[in-house]
Design a protein around this motif. Structure first.
Motif, short mmCIF file in Angstrom:
data_model
loop_
_atom_site.label_atom_id
_atom_site.label_comp_id
_atom_site.label_asym_id
_atom_site.label_seq_id
_atom_site.Cartn_x
_atom_site.Cartn_y
_atom_site.Cartn_z
N GLU A 130 -18.88 29.33 31.69
CA GLU A 130 -20.00 30.16 31.23
C GLU A 130 -21.34 29.46 31.42
OE1 GLU A 130 -19.82 30.91 27.07
OE2 GLU A 130 -19.46 28.82 26.52
N THR A 131 -21.32 28.16 31.60
CA THR A 131 -22.56 27.40 31.78
C THR A 131 -23.07 27.45 33.21
OG1 THR A 131 -21.22 25.41 32.11
CG2 THR A 131 -22.06 25.82 29.88
N ASP A 132 -22.29 27.98 34.13
CA ASP A 132 -22.69 28.01 35.54
C ASP A 132 -23.55 29.24 35.81
OD1 ASP A 132 -23.02 27.86 38.24
OD2 ASP A 132 -20.89 27.89 38.76
N VAL A 133 -24.86 29.07 35.69
CA VAL A 133 -25.78 30.19 35.91
C VAL A 133 -26.30 30.21 37.34
CG1 VAL A 133 -26.50 30.30 33.50
CG2 VAL A 133 -27.73 28.80 35.08
N SER A 134 -25.81 29.31 38.16
CA SER A 134 -26.26 29.28 39.56
C SER A 134 -25.84 30.54 40.30
CB SER A 134 -25.70 28.05 40.27
OG SER A 134 -24.28 28.11 40.35
N VAL A 135 -24.82 31.24 39.78
CA VAL A 135 -24.34 32.46 40.43
C VAL A 135 -25.40 33.56 40.40
CG1 VAL A 135 -21.92 31.96 39.95
CG2 VAL A 135 -23.27 33.25 38.29
N LEU A 136 -26.43 33.38 39.57
CA LEU A 136 -27.49 34.39 39.47
C LEU A 136 -28.61 34.16 40.46
CD1 LEU A 136 -27.83 34.55 35.57
CD2 LEU A 136 -26.20 35.75 37.04
N ASN A 137 -28.60 33.01 41.11
CA ASN A 137 -29.71 32.65 42.00
C ASN A 137 -29.71 33.49 43.27
OD1 ASN A 137 -30.36 30.66 40.15
ND2 ASN A 137 -29.30 29.03 41.29
N ASP A 138 -30.89 33.70 43.80
CA ASP A 138 -31.01 34.35 45.11
C ASP A 138 -30.51 33.39 46.19
OD1 ASP A 138 -32.15 36.47 43.84
OD2 ASP A 138 -34.21 36.01 44.43
N VAL A 139 -29.99 33.97 47.26
CA VAL A 139 -29.53 33.18 48.41
C VAL A 139 -30.40 33.56 49.61
CG1 VAL A 139 -27.59 32.67 49.95
CG2 VAL A 139 -27.17 33.11 47.52
N PRO A 140 -31.10 32.61 50.18
CA PRO A 140 -32.00 32.92 51.30
C PRO A 140 -31.29 33.66 52.42
CG PRO A 140 -32.34 30.66 50.56
CD PRO A 140 -31.12 31.18 49.83
N GLY A 141 -31.92 34.75 52.86
CA GLY A 141 -31.38 35.50 53.98
C GLY A 141 -30.29 36.49 53.62
N LYS A 142 -29.92 36.58 52.32
CA LYS A 142 -28.84 37.50 51.94
C LYS A 142 -29.30 38.47 50.85
CE LYS A 142 -24.80 34.76 53.22
NZ LYS A 142 -23.46 34.30 52.79
N LYS A 143 -28.77 39.66 50.92
CA LYS A 143 -29.03 40.68 49.90
C LYS A 143 -27.72 40.93 49.18
CE LYS A 143 -32.68 42.75 52.72
NZ LYS A 143 -33.15 43.97 53.42
N LEU A 144 -27.65 40.44 47.93
CA LEU A 144 -26.38 40.38 47.20
C LEU A 144 -26.38 41.24 45.95
CD1 LEU A 144 -25.85 36.50 47.34
CD2 LEU A 144 -24.96 38.21 48.93
N LEU A 145 -25.18 41.52 45.51
CA LEU A 145 -24.93 42.11 44.20
C LEU A 145 -23.95 41.18 43.49
CD1 LEU A 145 -24.92 44.51 42.11
CD2 LEU A 145 -22.88 45.33 43.32
N THR A 146 -24.29 40.75 42.28
CA THR A 146 -23.40 39.89 41.51
C THR A 146 -23.05 40.56 40.19
OG1 THR A 146 -24.28 37.86 42.49
CG2 THR A 146 -23.15 37.65 40.39
N LEU A 147 -21.77 40.73 39.95
CA LEU A 147 -21.26 41.33 38.71
C LEU A 147 -20.63 40.24 37.87
CD1 LEU A 147 -19.59 44.50 40.29
CD2 LEU A 147 -21.97 44.20 39.54
N VAL A 148 -21.02 40.17 36.60
CA VAL A 148 -20.56 39.10 35.72
C VAL A 148 -19.87 39.69 34.49
CG1 VAL A 148 -21.25 37.09 34.36
CG2 VAL A 148 -22.48 37.65 36.48
N THR A 149 -18.70 39.16 34.17
CA THR A 149 -17.99 39.55 32.96
C THR A 149 -17.12 38.38 32.52
OG1 THR A 149 -16.65 41.28 31.92
CG2 THR A 149 -15.96 40.54 34.10
N CYS A 150 -16.56 38.46 31.33
CA CYS A 150 -15.65 37.40 30.88
C CYS A 150 -14.39 37.40 31.75
CB CYS A 150 -15.27 37.61 29.42
SG CYS A 150 -16.64 37.30 28.28
N ALA A 151 -13.77 36.24 31.87
CA ALA A 151 -12.59 36.11 32.71
C ALA A 151 -11.39 36.84 32.14
CB ALA A 151 -12.25 34.64 32.94
N SER A 152 -11.43 37.15 30.85
CA SER A 152 -10.36 37.91 30.20
C SER A 152 -10.95 38.64 29.00
CB SER A 152 -9.22 36.98 29.75
OG SER A 152 -9.62 36.23 28.61
N GLY A 153 -10.14 39.49 28.39
CA GLY A 153 -10.58 40.20 27.19
C GLY A 153 -10.23 39.48 25.92
N ASN A 154 -9.77 38.24 26.02
CA ASN A 154 -9.37 37.48 24.84
C ASN A 154 -10.59 37.01 24.06
OD1 ASN A 154 -6.67 37.71 25.69
ND2 ASN A 154 -6.83 35.86 26.93
N PRO A 155 -10.53 37.07 22.72
CA PRO A 155 -11.65 36.57 21.91
C PRO A 155 -11.91 35.10 22.19
CG PRO A 155 -10.12 37.88 20.58
CD PRO A 155 -9.46 37.66 21.90
#
Length: 218
Positions: free
Chosen positions: A179-204
């Protein structure tokens, strides 16, 4: 010999009412999660199928909040929260036919809004440019909100609508990160991306995040 007092009719009636109430409470406890899931799906469907351009304009004028730590899991107040969310202006929708996902998109990350849809994760992001990021809940019910992303596969198509613009993305990458890896939200030069984020499971208490990334289709 003393005669037994006849039982009062109102007492029998009260006993029956009490038994019925206890039965209803028991059934509610047993099926509460199913009732909650059905209600969320119904509210989400009502919202996403009735989004107008006027609503989108109002939604875009709102000030979203983007503090991930303030987002709370769907709680026992989900029914009340989802009703409030349905009255909030959305800014678009996201649809993944292969996963049967069709949800409204709200500006920012609001616990109430996320009970029925997805939220934008960065201010000022624009659809079709940079890395357009959305977050949603992973429920224990595999068919609700972003839960179906657990079955995402490469090459599946995601359609996102925001304002008058519609973009189609093809899923290219699926991974799980801390959950600490927020680099997945960064823009990537030369690419037009869509990033979907959710928990890896539905477990509390789940601390990992499922990241589904798509690239804009020409």
């Amino acid at each position: 010999m003393a005669q037994s007092k006849p039982q009062r009719p109102w007492l029998k009636w009260a006993e029956r009412v009490l038994l019925v109430l206890l039965l209803l409470v028991g059934l509610t406890l047993v099926f509460s999660s199913q009732i909650e899931s059905y209600w969320i799906q119904w509210q989400s469907h009502q919202k996403v199928t009735n989004i107008s351009q006027q609503e989108v304009k109002r939604g875009e004028q709102q000030t979203g909040t983007y503090n991930y730590k303030n987002v709370q899991a769907v709680s026992e107040n989900a029914i009340v929260q989802s009703e409030k969310a349905r009255k909030t202006d959305a800014i678009g929708s996201i649809e993944i036919p292969a996963l049967k996902i069709n949800l409204p998109i709200f500006k920012g990350l609001n616990s109430e809004n996320l009970t029925i849809g997805a939220g934008t994760m960065k201010p000022e992001q624009k659809l079709g440019e940079g890395n357009y990021t959305l977050a949603g809940h992973h429920m224990q019910n595999p068919d609700v909100l972003f839960s179906p992303l657990a079955k995402a596969q490469k090459d599946q198509v995601v359609t996102v609508k925001a304002g008058k613009q519609t973009c189609r993305y093809r899923i290219t990458k699926i991974k799980v990160v801390p959950e600490t890896d927020v680099s997945v939200l960064n823009d990537v030069p030369g690419k037009k991306l869509l990033t979907l984020v959710t928990c890896a499971s539905g477990n509390p208490g789940e601390t990992r995040r499922l990241i589904v990334t798509g690239e804009l289709m020409k």
